[in-house]
Design a protein around this motif. Structure first.
Motif, PDB file in Angstrom:
ATOM      1  N   ARG A  21       2.035  22.473  13.881  1.00  0.00           N
ATOM      2  CA  ARG A  21       3.507  22.427  14.342  1.00  0.00           C
ATOM      3  C   ARG A  21       3.686  20.994  14.281  1.00  0.00           C
ATOM      4  O   ARG A  21       3.236  20.321  14.982  1.00  0.00           O
ATOM      5  CB  ARG A  21       4.050  23.181  15.319  1.00  0.00           C
ATOM      6  N   GLY A  23       6.398  19.740  15.898  1.00  0.00           N
ATOM      7  CA  GLY A  23       6.421  19.163  17.211  1.00  0.00           C
ATOM      8  C   GLY A  23       5.473  18.790  18.135  1.00  0.00           C
ATOM      9  O   GLY A  23       5.505  17.833  18.667  1.00  0.00           O
ATOM     10  N   SER A  24       4.173  19.559  17.621  1.00  0.00           N
ATOM     11  CA  SER A  24       2.903  19.197  18.418  1.00  0.00           C
ATOM     12  C   SER A  24       2.585  17.913  17.774  1.00  0.00           C
ATOM     13  O   SER A  24       1.744  17.062  18.607  1.00  0.00           O
ATOM     14  CB  SER A  24       2.046  20.319  18.051  1.00  0.00           C
ATOM     15  N   ILE A  52      -0.209  19.580  26.525  1.00  0.00           N
ATOM     16  CA  ILE A  52       0.802  20.376  25.997  1.00  0.00           C
ATOM     17  C   ILE A  52       0.848  20.380  24.560  1.00  0.00           C
ATOM     18  O   ILE A  52       1.266  21.417  24.036  1.00  0.00           O
ATOM     19  CB  ILE A  52       2.152  19.809  26.395  1.00  0.00           C
ATOM     20  N   SER A  53       0.591  19.171  23.743  1.00  0.00           N
ATOM     21  CA  SER A  53       0.565  19.366  22.419  1.00  0.00           C
ATOM     22  C   SER A  53      -0.627  20.010  21.798  1.00  0.00           C
ATOM     23  O   SER A  53      -0.425  20.957  20.902  1.00  0.00           O
ATOM     24  CB  SER A  53       0.263  17.863  21.865  1.00  0.00           C
ATOM     25  N   ASP A  54      -1.670  20.209  22.414  1.00  0.00           N
ATOM     26  CA  ASP A  54      -2.944  21.005  22.014  1.00  0.00           C
ATOM     27  C   ASP A  54      -2.590  22.583  22.251  1.00  0.00           C
ATOM     28  O   ASP A  54      -2.812  23.242  21.385  1.00  0.00           O
ATOM     29  CB  ASP A  54      -3.968  20.531  22.751  1.00  0.00           C
ATOM     30  N   LEU A  55      -2.010  22.734  23.419  1.00  0.00           N
ATOM     31  CA  LEU A  55      -1.654  23.917  23.783  1.00  0.00           C
ATOM     32  C   LEU A  55      -0.658  24.613  22.664  1.00  0.00           C
ATOM     33  O   LEU A  55      -0.607  25.811  22.430  1.00  0.00           O
ATOM     34  CB  LEU A  55      -1.349  24.221  25.270  1.00  0.00           C
ATOM     35  N   THR A  56       0.560  23.931  22.504  1.00  0.00           N
ATOM     36  CA  THR A  56       1.356  24.660  21.435  1.00  0.00           C
ATOM     37  C   THR A  56       1.361  24.189  19.944  1.00  0.00           C
ATOM     38  O   THR A  56       2.117  24.421  19.278  1.00  0.00           O
ATOM     39  CB  THR A  56       2.644  23.644  21.878  1.00  0.00           C
ATOM     40  N   ALA A  57       0.123  23.755  19.807  1.00  0.00           N
ATOM     41  CA  ALA A  57      -0.102  23.264  18.284  1.00  0.00           C
ATOM     42  C   ALA A  57      -0.290  24.524  17.298  1.00  0.00           C
ATOM     43  O   ALA A  57       0.176  24.507  16.019  1.00  0.00           O
ATOM     44  CB  ALA A  57      -1.438  22.439  18.108  1.00  0.00           C
ATOM     45  N   GLY A  58      -0.712  25.740  17.836  1.00  0.00           N
ATOM     46  CA  GLY A  58      -1.197  26.680  17.260  1.00  0.00           C
ATOM     47  C   GLY A  58      -2.072  26.875  16.138  1.00  0.00           C
ATOM     48  O   GLY A  58      -2.933  25.839  16.204  1.00  0.00           O
TER      49      GLY A  58
END
Length: 286
Positions: A21, A23-24, A52-58
């Motif tokens: 993503r 944003g990530s 946070i970036s790694d968790l929301t990367a998908g």
């Protein structure tokens, strides 16, 4: 502290170049920049941002598969753009022959107004008639060029966009050739411009309908356009309120053009007309 930040920067750099993503990826770049700054507070904030970036990367998306999917399923807007591009490419420089033909009507109008003493009513009638006649001449020349360079193509109905859209695009392309004539008429008399602009959608849709019916006709598309357009020009010049009546018929002209586009015979062979003189294979003119 900067040495301790190296694993964080490496992790953030790897995450920022993956197909995840957007944003990530931006958050990972921010985390790497903060962690290497050399201040304990920014180091801690960088680690938090990276988590946070790694968790929301998908999941990681494959750009190769995405490209193949786009090529297999082109969007409808691409078909629209292809239709317009193909039409303009078929015209080429001949597209300017339509506006150029309107000069043959506007120049005599200029001499007529200059060499005669006319009342305001007579002058308005002359400008409305000449302006519409110039616009109709531009439409007829452009329509004949379109018939020759891009003949009606019944197979195009199998493509994923409707006859209404094709009619709308063709009417816009043909109608644009009449814009210089309308501007010139507005320069002569600004009060004549509303009546001329009101009837142009009707004339453009009728021109598209004439293009669909042109194969097999000796007069091609220009015969129908000049006949109907001449009647509209005379009526609008003498009675300006007739422009409102013509405007009310515009939806009917649109539906007629759509029906003509849909009713083309797919299996019919349309022979291109040419002069027999000079054709070495012609037996009729030897």
């Amino acid at each position: 502290l900067r040495i301790a930040a190296l694993p964080v920067v490496t992790w953030a750099s790897a995450l920022s170049v993956l197909s995840v993503r957007p944003g990530s990826r931006v958050l990972a770049l921010t985390a790497g920049a903060l962690s290497v700054y050399g201040v304990p507070l920014t180091f801690v904030i960088g680690i938090v941002f990276l988590a946070i970036s790694d968790l929301t990367a998908g999941p990681v998306r494959s750009p190769i598969n995405r490209t193949r999917t786009r090529r297999r399923t082109p969007t409808t807007s691409r078909w629209y753009a292809s239709w317009v591009r193909m039409t303009l490419r078929a015209f080429g420089l001949r597209y300017f022959s339509g506006p150029g033909s309107s000069i043959l009507v506007l120049v005599p109008l200029m001499f007529f107004l200059h060499n005669n003493t006319l009342s305001p009513i007579q002058e308005s009638i002359a400008i409305r008639f000449a302006g519409l006649a110039a616009a109709i001449a531009a439409l007829s020349v452009a329509a004949d060029s379109l018939v020759i360079r891009r003949p009606p193509w019944p197979w195009v109905r199998s493509l994923p966009f409707s006859s209404g859209r094709r009619v709308a695009f063709d009417s816009a392309i043909l109608g644009a050739t009449a814009v210089p004539a309308l501007i010139a008429a507005g320069i002569f008399d600004l009060n004549a411009a509303p009546a001329l602009i009101t009837v142009m959608p009707f004339c453009a849709f009728r021109s598209v309908s004439a293009v669909r019916k042109a194969p097999g006709r000796p007069t091609s598309a220009s015969g129908t356009i000049l006949l109907e357009g001449g009647l509209v020009a005379v009526a609008t010049a003498v009675w300006p309120w007739a422009a409102l009546v013509v405007a009310m018929l515009t939806p009917l002209a649109y539906r007629t053009a759509v029906r003509d586009d849909q009713s083309q015979d797919v299996s019919r062979w349309h022979e291109l007309h040419h002069l027999a003189t000079g054709d070495s294979l012609s037996w009729s003119d030897q």
